[in-house]
Design a protein around this motif. Structure first.
Motif, PDB file in Angstrom:
ATOM      1  N   PHE A 148      -5.286   2.725  -9.259  1.00  0.00           N
ATOM      2  CA  PHE A 148      -4.709   1.893  -8.203  1.00  0.00           C
ATOM      3  C   PHE A 148      -5.111   0.463  -8.729  1.00  0.00           C
ATOM      4  CE2 PHE A 148      -6.362  -0.616  -4.237  1.00  0.00           C
ATOM      5  CZ  PHE A 148      -5.129  -0.765  -3.773  1.00  0.00           C
ATOM      6  N   THR A 149      -6.131  -0.067  -8.923  1.00  0.00           N
ATOM      7  CA  THR A 149      -6.353  -1.341  -9.365  1.00  0.00           C
ATOM      8  C   THR A 149      -5.343  -1.744 -10.513  1.00  0.00           C
ATOM      9  OG1 THR A 149      -7.964  -0.907 -11.005  1.00  0.00           O
ATOM     10  CG2 THR A 149      -8.504  -1.655  -8.535  1.00  0.00           C
ATOM     11  N   ILE A 150      -5.083  -1.084 -11.298  1.00  0.00           N
ATOM     12  CA  ILE A 150      -4.303  -1.438 -12.534  1.00  0.00           C
ATOM     13  C   ILE A 150      -2.737  -1.412 -11.996  1.00  0.00           C
ATOM     14  CG2 ILE A 150      -3.312  -0.888 -14.866  1.00  0.00           C
ATOM     15  CD1 ILE A 150      -5.714   0.366 -15.406  1.00  0.00           C
ATOM     16  N   ALA A 151      -2.551  -0.516 -11.114  1.00  0.00           N
ATOM     17  CA  ALA A 151      -0.962  -0.681 -10.425  1.00  0.00           C
ATOM     18  C   ALA A 151      -0.842  -1.769  -9.507  1.00  0.00           C
ATOM     19  CB  ALA A 151      -0.959   0.489  -9.806  1.00  0.00           C
ATOM     20  N   PHE A 152      -1.891  -2.311  -8.709  1.00  0.00           N
ATOM     21  CA  PHE A 152      -1.980  -3.347  -8.090  1.00  0.00           C
ATOM     22  C   PHE A 152      -1.792  -4.617  -8.729  1.00  0.00           C
ATOM     23  CE2 PHE A 152      -3.785  -6.773  -5.458  1.00  0.00           C
ATOM     24  CZ  PHE A 152      -3.019  -6.577  -4.327  1.00  0.00           C
ATOM     25  N   LEU A 153      -2.353  -4.839 -10.034  1.00  0.00           N
ATOM     26  CA  LEU A 153      -2.275  -5.886 -10.964  1.00  0.00           C
ATOM     27  C   LEU A 153      -0.882  -5.624 -11.468  1.00  0.00           C
ATOM     28  CD1 LEU A 153      -3.192  -8.158 -12.662  1.00  0.00           C
ATOM     29  CD2 LEU A 153      -4.190  -6.638 -14.092  1.00  0.00           C
ATOM     30  N   PHE A 154      -0.406  -4.722 -11.984  1.00  0.00           N
ATOM     31  CA  PHE A 154       0.835  -4.494 -12.736  1.00  0.00           C
ATOM     32  C   PHE A 154       2.127  -5.035 -11.893  1.00  0.00           C
ATOM     33  CE2 PHE A 154       4.529  -1.903 -14.221  1.00  0.00           C
ATOM     34  CZ  PHE A 154       4.540  -2.527 -15.586  1.00  0.00           C
ATOM     35  N   TYR A 176      -1.297   5.338  -3.087  1.00  0.00           N
ATOM     36  CA  TYR A 176      -2.493   5.844  -3.937  1.00  0.00           C
ATOM     37  C   TYR A 176      -3.351   6.318  -2.706  1.00  0.00           C
ATOM     38  CZ  TYR A 176      -0.932   4.269  -8.499  1.00  0.00           C
ATOM     39  OH  TYR A 176      -0.323   4.066  -9.443  1.00  0.00           O
ATOM     40  N   ALA A 177      -3.581   6.068  -1.495  1.00  0.00           N
ATOM     41  CA  ALA A 177      -4.623   6.747  -0.550  1.00  0.00           C
ATOM     42  C   ALA A 177      -3.878   8.227  -0.392  1.00  0.00           C
ATOM     43  CB  ALA A 177      -4.264   6.027   0.794  1.00  0.00           C
ATOM     44  N   PHE A 178      -2.485   8.394  -0.321  1.00  0.00           N
ATOM     45  CA  PHE A 178      -1.804   9.757  -0.209  1.00  0.00           C
ATOM     46  C   PHE A 178      -1.945  10.364  -1.612  1.00  0.00           C
ATOM     47  CE2 PHE A 178       1.805  12.391  -1.080  1.00  0.00           C
ATOM     48  CZ  PHE A 178       1.804  13.318  -0.062  1.00  0.00           C
ATOM     49  N   ALA A 179      -1.776   9.682  -2.833  1.00  0.00           N
ATOM     50  CA  ALA A 179      -1.889  10.537  -3.994  1.00  0.00           C
ATOM     51  C   ALA A 179      -3.311  11.066  -4.444  1.00  0.00           C
ATOM     52  CB  ALA A 179      -1.538   9.560  -5.020  1.00  0.00           C
ATOM     53  N   LEU A 205      13.258  -6.075  -1.632  1.00  0.00           N
ATOM     54  CA  LEU A 205      13.091  -6.324  -3.161  1.00  0.00           C
ATOM     55  C   LEU A 205      11.723  -5.925  -3.407  1.00  0.00           C
ATOM     56  CD1 LEU A 205      15.489  -9.087  -3.954  1.00  0.00           C
ATOM     57  CD2 LEU A 205      15.464  -6.625  -4.606  1.00  0.00           C
ATOM     58  N   GLY A 206      10.530  -6.473  -2.523  1.00  0.00           N
ATOM     59  CA  GLY A 206       9.285  -6.127  -2.644  1.00  0.00           C
ATOM     60  C   GLY A 206       8.917  -4.571  -2.587  1.00  0.00           C
ATOM     61  N   ILE A 207       9.394  -3.842  -1.720  1.00  0.00           N
ATOM     62  CA  ILE A 207       9.354  -2.289  -1.840  1.00  0.00           C
ATOM     63  C   ILE A 207       9.897  -1.693  -3.179  1.00  0.00           C
ATOM     64  CG2 ILE A 207      10.074  -0.160  -0.643  1.00  0.00           C
ATOM     65  CD1 ILE A 207      10.174  -2.065   1.858  1.00  0.00           C
ATOM     66  N   LEU A 208      10.932  -2.220  -3.481  1.00  0.00           N
ATOM     67  CA  LEU A 208      11.421  -1.651  -4.923  1.00  0.00           C
ATOM     68  C   LEU A 208      10.617  -2.063  -6.096  1.00  0.00           C
ATOM     69  CD1 LEU A 208      15.239  -2.405  -4.405  1.00  0.00           C
ATOM     70  CD2 LEU A 208      14.194  -0.029  -4.270  1.00  0.00           C
ATOM     71  N   THR A 209      10.078  -3.401  -6.050  1.00  0.00           N
ATOM     72  CA  THR A 209       9.235  -3.875  -7.172  1.00  0.00           C
ATOM     73  C   THR A 209       7.943  -2.846  -7.029  1.00  0.00           C
ATOM     74  OG1 THR A 209       9.925  -6.066  -6.914  1.00  0.00           O
ATOM     75  CG2 THR A 209       7.759  -5.686  -7.996  1.00  0.00           C
ATOM     76  N   ALA A 210       7.361  -2.557  -5.960  1.00  0.00           N
ATOM     77  CA  ALA A 210       6.278  -1.473  -5.712  1.00  0.00           C
ATOM     78  C   ALA A 210       6.532  -0.114  -6.576  1.00  0.00           C
ATOM     79  CB  ALA A 210       5.720  -1.499  -4.379  1.00  0.00           C
ATOM     80  N   ILE A 211       7.739   0.229  -5.998  1.00  0.00           N
ATOM     81  CA  ILE A 211       7.885   1.609  -6.307  1.00  0.00           C
ATOM     82  C   ILE A 211       8.513   1.712  -7.960  1.00  0.00           C
ATOM     83  CG2 ILE A 211       9.968   3.405  -6.277  1.00  0.00           C
ATOM     84  CD1 ILE A 211      10.023   2.540  -3.256  1.00  0.00           C
ATOM     85  N   VAL A 212       9.188   0.771  -8.499  1.00  0.00           N
ATOM     86  CA  VAL A 212       9.500   0.911  -9.746  1.00  0.00           C
ATOM     87  C   VAL A 212       8.111   0.323 -10.606  1.00  0.00           C
ATOM     88  CG1 VAL A 212      10.544  -0.579 -11.603  1.00  0.00           C
ATOM     89  CG2 VAL A 212      11.732  -0.054  -9.515  1.00  0.00           C
ATOM     90  N   GLY A 213       7.386  -0.504 -10.290  1.00  0.00           N
ATOM     91  CA  GLY A 213       6.155  -0.822 -10.927  1.00  0.00           C
ATOM     92  C   GLY A 213       5.063   0.676 -11.076  1.00  0.00           C
ATOM     93  N   ILE A 214       5.030   1.283  -9.937  1.00  0.00           N
ATOM     94  CA  ILE A 214       4.143   2.368  -9.920  1.00  0.00           C
ATOM     95  C   ILE A 214       4.878   3.524 -10.716  1.00  0.00           C
ATOM     96  CG2 ILE A 214       3.435   4.254  -8.631  1.00  0.00           C
ATOM     97  CD1 ILE A 214       2.933   2.265  -6.164  1.00  0.00           C
TER      98      ILE A 214
END
Length: 283
Positions: free
Chosen positions: A120-126, A204-207, A242-251
């Motif tokens: 989670f924390t690495i995904a948040f940073l990434f 990440y809460a769901f996963a 675009l923020g939503i897409l950034t999160a989805i693509v990053g994760i």
């Protein structure tokens, strides 16, 4: 520069043996905070031109609302049509955008869910780093800028609370005036990382199979922040998407590609094992 104090505190935590593993665990958060703060040293408008009118026109064409006075972007519409109850909710939602993800990090850490904590924390940073790249690739003004200053970029424009001023006024406390007075970069609307943060937390809460109540609460806050971003004039609908897409693509990149690289997977395992180890003398 708040990063100086953050680094000094971090060094103290690293030097002290009882807090060394805790400091190692929360390194991604320290990198995030410092990187955000450092952006004020190298403003994105020094690297590319600022988009003010193009984004405004696109928003009006795609999501504009027809009124008797002409077609308005959603943020302009809500600046005219708002209610006290909605203003309070908007302020409460926007106060969650970093504290709730940080709370979730502490929750996973103290529940000893170290591997999920790191993912989670690495995904948040990434996702933040990807979003910061977006700021420099396409500097963009938020809706409140176009509504207040027009379409000519004015460098060194101070931060603006926009519609969140109504929350401060209702409470009689300058909550958001304090926060946005320290904004590192006004021309960083695309993508909306406000839209990304709680989405990452919810995913990440769901996963990680947290309680249904926690996941549902995170999802509710997430949707509330998306609405608040537009309602208060801090972001266009385009920014939020675009923020939503950034999160989805990053994760997706992390979980489906990067974390599956053998050496990175082993490094993640060792990282989790290190922060999970009992400090000497604590047994």
């Amino acid at each position: 520069m708040y990063s100086v104090y953050i680094v000094l505190l971090y060094v103290i935590l690293v030097v002290a043996k009882p807090t060394r593993k805790f400091a190692a665990a929360f390194l991604p958060w320290v990198v995030f905070a410092c990187t955000y703060d450092w952006m004020r040293l190298w403003p994105n408008y020094e690297f590319n031109s600022i988009d003010v009118k193009g984004l405004y026109d696109a928003e009006k064409a795609l999501f504009g609302i027809s009124t008797a006075g002409g077609r308005l972007i959603p943020s302009e519409y809500f600046a005219i049509h708002h209610a006290a109850a909605a203003d309070v909710l908007a302020g409460l939602f926007y106060l969650c955008w970093v504290p709730v993800p940080l709370f979730f990090s502490f929750y996973l850490y103290f529940k000893r869910q170290y591997r999920w904590f790191l993912r989670f924390t690495i995904a948040f940073l990434f996702v933040n780093l990807v979003g910061f790249c977006g700021y420099y690739i396409h500097p963009a003004a938020p809706p409140w800028y176009a509504m207040s200053y027009g379409f000519e970029p004015i460098l060194h424009t101070p931060g603006n609370v926009a519609g969140l001023a109504r929350f401060d006024s209702l409470l009689g406390i300058p909550v958001f005036h304090q926060i946005y007075g320290e904004n590192a970069n006004v021309f960083a609307a695309v993508p909306s990382l406000h839209a990304a943060y709680m989405l990452i937390t919810t995913i990440y809460a769901f996963a990680s199979r947290r309680t249904k109540g926690m996941t549902a609460a995170f999802a509710f806050i997430c949707i509330g922040i998306w609405w608040t971003a537009v309602y208060t004039g801090h972001h266009y609908v385009i920014d939020v998407i675009l923020g939503i897409l950034t999160a989805i693509v990053g994760i997706g990149l992390l979980e489906l590609v990067i974390f599956r690289v053998p050496c990175i997977r082993r490094g993640l395992d060792r990282y989790a094992a290190f922060i999970a180890a009992t400090p000497e003398g604590s047994k």
